[in-house]
Motif scaffolding. Structure first.
Motif: not given
Length: 85
Positions: A1-4, A12-19, A64-69
């Motif tokens: 969840g909200g750790e870190g 993490r949120a960007l990774g979820e969007q990519l997933g 993916n490009d947005m998350a990387s940037n």
């Protein structure tokens, strides 16, 4: 969840969007594979599925490009701030 810290949570949120985008792309691929046959209707359904796959693949690339940037830009800003402290 909200750790870190916020940077980790953002990543993490960007990774979820990519997933989710990857899952959408796989669903479109599966739909493409399920359409087949020799009729005109089958060909039209395949083309619809292929177009959907292309859209989902492009959306994945955009996110993916947005998350990387975002990660790179914020990471560099945090690095700069840390050096100035």
């Amino acid at each position: 969840g909200g750790e870190g810290n916020f940077f980790e949570q953002l990543a993490r949120a960007l990774g979820e969007q990519l997933g989710q985008r990857a899952a959408n792309m796989l669903e479109a691929k599966d739909q493409m594979e399920q359409t087949g046959g020799d009729s005109q209707e089958d060909a039209q359904e395949f083309m619809k599925a292929q177009n959907e796959f292309q859209v989902q693949a492009q959306m994945f690339k955009i996110v993916n490009d947005m998350a990387s940037n975002i990660i790179k830009t914020i990471g560099e800003a945090l690095d700069t701030m840390a050096r100035k402290q």
